[in-house]
Design an enzyme around this catalytic site. Structure first.
Site, PDB file in Angstrom:
ATOM      1  N   ARG A 112       0.819  -1.218   0.000  1.00 55.05           N
ATOM      2  CA  ARG A 112       0.000   0.000   0.000  1.00 55.05           C
ATOM      3  C   ARG A 112       0.853   1.268   0.000  1.00 55.05           C
ATOM      4  NH1 ARG A 112      -5.465  -0.811   2.100  1.00 55.05           N
ATOM      5  NH2 ARG A 112      -6.050  -2.693   1.000  1.00 55.05           N
ATOM      6  N   ARG A 164      -3.150   6.735   1.620  1.00 52.58           N
ATOM      7  CA  ARG A 164      -3.627   7.962   2.265  1.00 52.58           C
ATOM      8  C   ARG A 164      -2.645   8.610   3.228  1.00 52.58           C
ATOM      9  NH1 ARG A 164      -8.933   4.984   3.866  1.00 52.58           N
ATOM     10  NH2 ARG A 164      -7.286   3.438   3.863  1.00 52.58           N
ATOM     11  N   ARG A 181      -6.815  12.075  -4.636  1.00 51.12           N
ATOM     12  CA  ARG A 181      -8.110  11.541  -4.211  1.00 51.12           C
ATOM     13  C   ARG A 181      -9.150  12.628  -3.935  1.00 51.12           C
ATOM     14  NH1 ARG A 181     -11.201   9.322  -3.029  1.00 51.12           N
ATOM     15  NH2 ARG A 181     -11.312   7.878  -1.312  1.00 51.12           N
ATOM     16  N   ASP A 229      -6.732  -2.339  -7.260  1.00 44.61           N
ATOM     17  CA  ASP A 229      -7.268  -3.051  -6.098  1.00 44.61           C
ATOM     18  C   ASP A 229      -7.572  -4.488  -6.472  1.00 44.61           C
ATOM     19  OD1 ASP A 229      -8.215  -2.338  -3.202  1.00 44.61           O
ATOM     20  OD2 ASP A 229      -9.637  -3.786  -3.997  1.00 44.61           O
ATOM     21  N   TYR A 260     -14.826 -11.978  -0.300  1.00 41.00           N
ATOM     22  CA  TYR A 260     -15.535 -10.709  -0.534  1.00 41.00           C
ATOM     23  C   TYR A 260     -16.848 -10.937  -1.266  1.00 41.00           C
ATOM     24  CZ  TYR A 260     -11.935  -7.677   1.298  1.00 41.00           C
ATOM     25  OH  TYR A 260     -11.083  -7.028   2.151  1.00 41.00           O
TER      26      TYR A 260
HETATM   27  O1  CP3 Z   1       0.170  -1.711  -2.512  1.00 37.50           O
HETATM   28  C1  CP3 Z   1      -0.175  -0.781  -3.261  1.00 37.50           C
HETATM   29  O2  CP3 Z   1       0.165   0.412  -3.094  1.00 37.50           O
HETATM   30  C2  CP3 Z   1      -0.997  -1.113  -4.487  1.00 37.50           C
HETATM   31  C3  CP3 Z   1      -2.383  -0.828  -4.379  1.00 37.50           C
HETATM   32  C4  CP3 Z   1      -3.288  -1.745  -3.583  1.00 37.50           C
HETATM   33  C5  CP3 Z   1      -4.495  -1.267  -2.988  1.00 37.50           C
HETATM   34  N1  CP3 Z   1      -5.169  -2.339  -2.490  1.00 37.50           N
HETATM   35  C6  CP3 Z   1      -4.922   0.126  -2.986  1.00 37.50           C
HETATM   36  C7  CP3 Z   1      -6.008   0.556  -2.082  1.00 37.50           C
HETATM   37  C8  CP3 Z   1      -3.230  -3.116  -3.344  1.00 37.50           C
HETATM   38  C9  CP3 Z   1      -2.124  -4.118  -3.690  1.00 37.50           C
HETATM   39  C10 CP3 Z   1      -4.436  -3.487  -2.659  1.00 37.50           C
HETATM   40  C11 CP3 Z   1      -4.759  -4.870  -2.305  1.00 37.50           C
HETATM   41  C12 CP3 Z   1      -5.942  -5.146  -1.470  1.00 37.50           C
HETATM   42  N2  CP3 Z   1      -7.165  -4.539  -1.522  1.00 37.50           N
HETATM   43  C13 CP3 Z   1      -6.015  -6.197  -0.518  1.00 37.50           C
HETATM   44  C14 CP3 Z   1      -4.924  -7.180  -0.212  1.00 37.50           C
HETATM   45  C15 CP3 Z   1      -3.842  -6.566   0.599  1.00 37.50           C
HETATM   46  C16 CP3 Z   1      -4.208  -6.338   2.035  1.00 37.50           C
HETATM   47  O3  CP3 Z   1      -4.263  -5.160   2.415  1.00 37.50           O
HETATM   48  O4  CP3 Z   1      -4.411  -7.301   2.742  1.00 37.50           O
HETATM   49  C17 CP3 Z   1      -7.292  -6.162   0.047  1.00 37.50           C
HETATM   50  C18 CP3 Z   1      -7.818  -7.077   1.129  1.00 37.50           C
HETATM   51  C19 CP3 Z   1      -8.019  -5.118  -0.603  1.00 37.50           C
HETATM   52  C20 CP3 Z   1      -9.428  -4.728  -0.395  1.00 37.50           C
HETATM   53  C21 CP3 Z   1      -9.512  -3.339   0.069  1.00 37.50           C
HETATM   54  N3  CP3 Z   1      -9.356  -2.224  -0.741  1.00 37.50           N
HETATM   55  C22 CP3 Z   1      -9.787  -2.885   1.380  1.00 37.50           C
HETATM   56  C23 CP3 Z   1     -10.019  -3.772   2.579  1.00 37.50           C
HETATM   57  C24 CP3 Z   1      -9.798  -1.483   1.318  1.00 37.50           C
HETATM   58  C25 CP3 Z   1     -10.179  -0.542   2.425  1.00 37.50           C
HETATM   59  C26 CP3 Z   1      -9.121  -0.447   3.428  1.00 37.50           C
HETATM   60  C27 CP3 Z   1      -8.502   0.879   3.360  1.00 37.50           C
HETATM   61  O5  CP3 Z   1      -7.286   0.955   3.523  1.00 37.50           O
HETATM   62  O6  CP3 Z   1      -9.261   1.843   3.133  1.00 37.50           O
HETATM   63  C28 CP3 Z   1      -9.495  -1.080   0.007  1.00 37.50           C
HETATM   64  C29 CP3 Z   1      -9.334   0.302  -0.523  1.00 37.50           C
HETATM   65  C30 CP3 Z   1      -7.959   0.672  -0.987  1.00 37.50           C
HETATM   66  N4  CP3 Z   1      -7.158  -0.100  -1.796  1.00 37.50           N
HETATM   67  C31 CP3 Z   1      -7.289   1.895  -0.748  1.00 37.50           C
HETATM   68  C32 CP3 Z   1      -6.076   1.837  -1.447  1.00 37.50           C
HETATM   69  C33 CP3 Z   1      -5.014   2.902  -1.540  1.00 37.50           C
HETATM   70  C34 CP3 Z   1      -7.829   3.088   0.023  1.00 37.50           C
HETATM   71  C35 CP3 Z   1      -8.810   3.746  -0.862  1.00 37.50           C
HETATM   72  C36 CP3 Z   1      -8.920   5.252  -0.697  1.00 37.50           C
HETATM   73  O7  CP3 Z   1      -8.086   5.996  -1.219  1.00 37.50           O
HETATM   74  O8  CP3 Z   1      -9.904   5.690  -0.089  1.00 37.50           O
END
Ligand code: CP3
Length: 350
Positions: A28, A32, A41, A77, A154
């Protein structure tokens, strides 16, 4: 530290080839905790960001420019291909992703497509091609996918779940149906990772984030066979496959048996013991607790040194956090972690 023209330290460590320092990136890493990410964003919602190749490229490059990480990871994502299968997904501010109509039974499974990903998620491959141009003389690009099991959680739970009772109910009441769903998801994921590599991804990380909630037998029945198919496909393309499970410490032998080149550890494992157990067979990624980045610079450095010392001498270690960086992490602390890894790891590669 002498960096070559294109810094391939990350790819070398995946293959356990000699390196001059331990490469590092952050799960990640575009997120944010970065004000530059928040600025993007503020203009577009998360899904639009994922679906606009120019913006996804811009977001991917933020940590490359600002943190000096050794690998870039495509901004996207894991739920993008699930949407392409025909499920509506909404990203909410506080609860994360939500599926308004989760899978409830056989009819819902039948209604899902195995999409032509090249068309349905063309924006992903366009972003990868743009990124490879931008990164050509810099660092490698990692693509990724969710593992079939984690994507199915999911699709059935409809959101990030605490206990996974819905999908577990399926395991015990209608396992054949769950296998039907997993097969469809696996076909999609295989096509998806394949197209990522064809577009230029130089390694693929498979996130089986929620498989750590499974007992060994259930892991071997509902996750392992599908993950192995995906990893077989990645390895056929010739790029390294990285497998991450949050809570995977009890599943290490199975994780190695998937054929992954790199096992990504959460923060609970002792990387010294894991190396003793499986380090001959695979490279290891990890595994600082993301919450260590709440500490002061001195503590962060001490904890980084601790992990480097535990892994010890030689290649095959990619430094990372044990899970995604948290949104309220001070940016400077992430930077300090990267700096500390680069500076403190040199002695282990002499
Ligand atoms: O690593 C990176 O920078 C690449 C981008 C990436 C995102 N999600 C961006 C993201 C990657 C590789 C993921 C994978 C992902 N997404 C996983 C597996 C990795 C892990 O964290 O276990 C999972 C379970 C998800 C599902 C997901 N997407 C969740 C649970 C959430 C909400 C949690 C949160 O942090 O808000 C997201 C949203 C998400 N994916 C964000 C980002 C940057 C935040 C979105 C925003 O900007 O509001």
């Amino acid at each position: 530290m002498n960096k070559p023209v294109k810094n391939e330290t990350f790819l070398k460590a995946c293959r356990k080839e000699p390196v001059s320092y331990t490469p590092v990136w952050i799960m990640r890493q575009a997120g944010r905790y970065m004000k530059e990410y928040q600025a993007i964003r503020a203009k577009v919602d998360f899904l639009t960001l994922c679906k606009t190749p120019e913006l996804a490229t811009q977001a991917t490059l933020l940590p490359v420019d600002l943190l000096e990480v050794d690998a870039a990871i495509l901004f996207s994502d894991i739920l993008i291909p699930v949407e392409a299968m025909g499920m509506e997904v909404v990203f909410t501010e506080h609860k994360g992703p939500l599926f308004p109509k989760p899978i409830r039974g056989e009819d819902d499974i039948k209604g899902l497509w195995v999409p032509a990903v090249e068309e349905k998620t063309a924006f992903v491959f366009e972003a990868i091609r743009m990124l490879r141009k931008e990164l050509s003389q810099r660092i490698p690009l990692i693509g990724f996918s969710g593992a079939p099991y984690t994507l199915a959680t999911y699709m059935i739970e409809g959101e990030t779940s605490r206990n996974f009772n819905s999908i577990k109910k399926w395991m015990y009441r209608s396992p054949a149906l769950l296998h039907q769903l997993l097969e469809k998801v696996t076909k999609t994921v295989i096509a998806y990772v394949n197209a990522q590599v064809e577009s230029g991804a130089e390694a693929i990380q498979i996130f089986d984030t929620w498989a750590g909630a499974l007992a060994g037998d259930e892991y071997e029945t509902f996750s392992f066979p599908y993950t192995r198919q995906v990893i077989d496909q990645i390895r056929k393309t010739g790029v390294p496959a990285i497998l991450y499970i949050n809570g995977g410490g009890l599943l290490l032998d199975d994780m190695v048996a998937t054929g992954a080149d790199v096992i990504s550890l959460d923060w609970r494992s002792d990387i010294r013991k894991v190396r003793e157990k499986i380090g001959e067979r695979v490279a290891l990624q990890g595994n600082l607790d993301p919450c260590v980045l709440y500490a002061d610079a001195k503590t962060i450095r001490t904890r980084v040194k601790g992990i480097l010392e535990k892994y010890g001498k030689g290649s095959g270690h990619i430094f990372n956090l044990g899970h995604g960086i948290l949104p309220d992490t001070p940016f400077e602390n992430a930077k300090e972690m990267i700096r500390a890894v680069h500076e403190e790891s040199v002695i282990y590669h002499k």
